[in-house]
Design an enzyme around this catalytic site. Structure first.
Site, PDB file in Angstrom:
ATOM      1  N   ASP A  78       4.506   1.718   5.013  1.00  0.00           N
ATOM      2  CA  ASP A  78       5.396   2.618   4.383  1.00  0.00           C
ATOM      3  C   ASP A  78       6.871   2.521   5.130  1.00  0.00           C
ATOM      4  OD1 ASP A  78       3.411   2.735   2.739  1.00  0.00           O
ATOM      5  OD2 ASP A  78       5.347   3.498   1.268  1.00  0.00           O
ATOM      6  N   LYS A  99      -0.433   4.035   2.482  1.00  0.00           N
ATOM      7  CA  LYS A  99      -1.269   4.792   1.000  1.00  0.00           C
ATOM      8  C   LYS A  99      -2.719   5.366   1.786  1.00  0.00           C
ATOM      9  CE  LYS A  99      -0.159   5.380  -2.531  1.00  0.00           C
ATOM     10  NZ  LYS A  99       0.290   6.989  -2.082  1.00  0.00           N
TER      11      LYS A  99
HETATM   12  O1  MRU Z   1       2.366   5.121  -3.515  1.00  0.00           O
HETATM   13  P1  MRU Z   1       2.906   3.860  -3.423  1.00  0.00           P
HETATM   14  O2  MRU Z   1       1.940   3.519  -4.844  1.00  0.00           O
HETATM   15  O3  MRU Z   1       4.011   3.347  -3.776  1.00  0.00           O
HETATM   16  O4  MRU Z   1       2.412   3.492  -2.215  1.00  0.00           O
HETATM   17  C1  MRU Z   1       2.470   2.514  -1.740  1.00  0.00           C
HETATM   18  C2  MRU Z   1       1.598   1.566  -0.532  1.00  0.00           C
HETATM   19  O5  MRU Z   1       1.491   2.452   0.438  1.00  0.00           O
HETATM   20  C3  MRU Z   1       2.318   0.618  -0.228  1.00  0.00           C
HETATM   21  O6  MRU Z   1       1.000  -0.239   0.568  1.00  0.00           O
HETATM   22  C4  MRU Z   1       3.253   0.153   0.529  1.00  0.00           C
HETATM   23  O7  MRU Z   1       3.953   0.785  -0.058  1.00  0.00           O
HETATM   24  C5  MRU Z   1       3.498  -1.015   0.945  1.00  0.00           C
HETATM   25  S1  MRU Z   1       3.629  -1.824  -0.574  1.00  0.00           S
HETATM   26  C6  MRU Z   1       4.240  -4.025  -0.191  1.00  0.00           C
END
Ligand code: MRU
Length: 368
Positions: free
Chosen positions: A252, A263
């Protein structure tokens, strides 16, 4: 609320667009990911507050998909601005940018995409407002097209790290449902499928919102991949069994020193991989690398409502009423645990402070 829900059952989830702009209706079109895998509901969102809420509620989620959705959202907001002059248009555009940017704090793609849109407006401020609005539409579409290209490139580089038939463990969903196409962590798997390869993929269920079980497993199975869901606390056993050749996760926000925020639970997986001698790779586009942030400890981590942990997936709440809950949505993997960061411009390896700068140099050369 300007929302239309269409239940569709026939199409395979890989045949849907994660994020799109409906130019006839002037709406952001997304799959409501909170309903997957049980129901494929398509949302058509026009109002800013609905787009903000869709990002906050994770109806659209995953760092690149959030960025693309926000870019379309800002274009739709700009369309509605009743102004004839730059002086009256610009403050309203900035306000819309700040509003959408407040929906989630951690994924840098959100502010990256929104700021890129505003910069296009700024660079063309001498043009008519109608012309600026059209440039914003084109920029949002370009952000999406680039996202597809970046993910495919990440898939190409990622494929160089694994053999046909390899066992891959992944956490959360960094697949097609998190991007415009292919995904990041799952891009090598999907691209490999296009080439007749197959892999054994272990999806951590990913408590508390279950993106691994609900989303990664869903899209991988739709693509014909040998898929196994495990509870988060089973990763160690699966690694000990010798079933995992590599860990592929998304991100992220990556700091300039290579610390990678993803995550919640990702850092634990990285520590396990180190223990078992399994290479741990982070796959993400340069739009997720924040060179303005020196180290992972400086990244703002989103805290989410306690109900996600205690109530959301249960017929009856499963923890005592009134208990304290800690629910951070992300954690940070120390760069020392990372074997490589796979981007659209190649694979950065330690020392990341230098290799990530090299990646951005390649990007600048490519954009000349
Ligand atoms: O809370 P989320 O579902 O938006 O978290 C998503 C993640 O942590 C993904 O691994 C990250 O955004 C990479 S997506 C290509």
């Amino acid at each position: 609320m300007e929302e239309m829900i269409v239940a569709e059952q026939e199409k395979n989830i890989m045949q849907y667009e994660t994020v799109a702009l409906d130019e006839q209706e002037n709406a952001l079109v997304i799959i409501d990911q909170t309903k997957l895998p049980g129901e494929v509901s398509i949302l058509h969102l026009k109002e800013q507050k609905d787009i903000w809420q869709a990002i906050y509620l994770l109806q659209v989620r995953g760092a690149p998909a959030i960025g693309v959705a926000a870019a379309f959202g800002l274009y739709l907001a700009a369309r509605e601005i009743q102004a004839d002059t730059w002086e009256s248009f610009y403050p309203v555009l900035q306000k819309a940018r700040d509003y959408l940017n407040s929906s989630r704090p951690t994924a840098v793609n959100l502010s990256w995409a929104l700021n890129r849109m505003v910069k296009v407006a700024e660079a063309n401020q001498e043009k008519s407002i109608a012309a600026i609005k059209d440039l914003l539409r084109k920029e949002a579409l370009a952000i999406k097209a680039e996202d597809v290209w970046m993910c495919r490139q990440i898939g190409e580089y990622g494929l160089t790290l694994i053999q046909d038939g390899a066992g891959i463990l992944t956490h959360c969903n960094a697949g097609q449902l998190a991007t415009s196409k292919y995904g990041t962590a799952l891009a090598p798997i999907h691209l490999g499928r296009e080439r007749g390869m197959n892999f054994r993929v272990f999806c951590d269920e990913t408590r508390p919102l279950l993106q691994g079980a609900r989303l990664s497993a869903f899209e991988l199975m739709a693509d014909g991949v040998d898929t196994t869901v495990i509870c988060d606390n089973m990763a160690s056993q699966v690694m000990k069994n010798g079933w995992v050749d590599a860990v592929f996760v998304g991100c992220d926000r990556v700091a300039a020193n290579g610390d990678a925020c993803n995550k919640i639970g990702t850092s634990g997986v990285a520590i396990l991989a180190k223990y078992y001698g399994i290479p741990f790779y982070v796959l993400g586009p340069t739009s997720t690398i924040d060179m303005n942030i020196e180290k992972g400890a400086d990244i703002v981590i989103e805290q989410r409502p306690s109900e996600e942990v205690t109530e959301m997936w249960y017929q009856q709440r499963m923890a005592p009423s009134g208990v304290k809950v800690y629910n951070p949505a992300f954690d940070v993997v120390d760069h020392e645990l990372i074997a490589g960061i796979v981007t659209e411009y190649g694979i950065a390896r330690a020392p990341f402070t230098q290799s990530l700068q090299e990646i951005f140099r390649k990007k600048a050369q490519n954009n000349q």
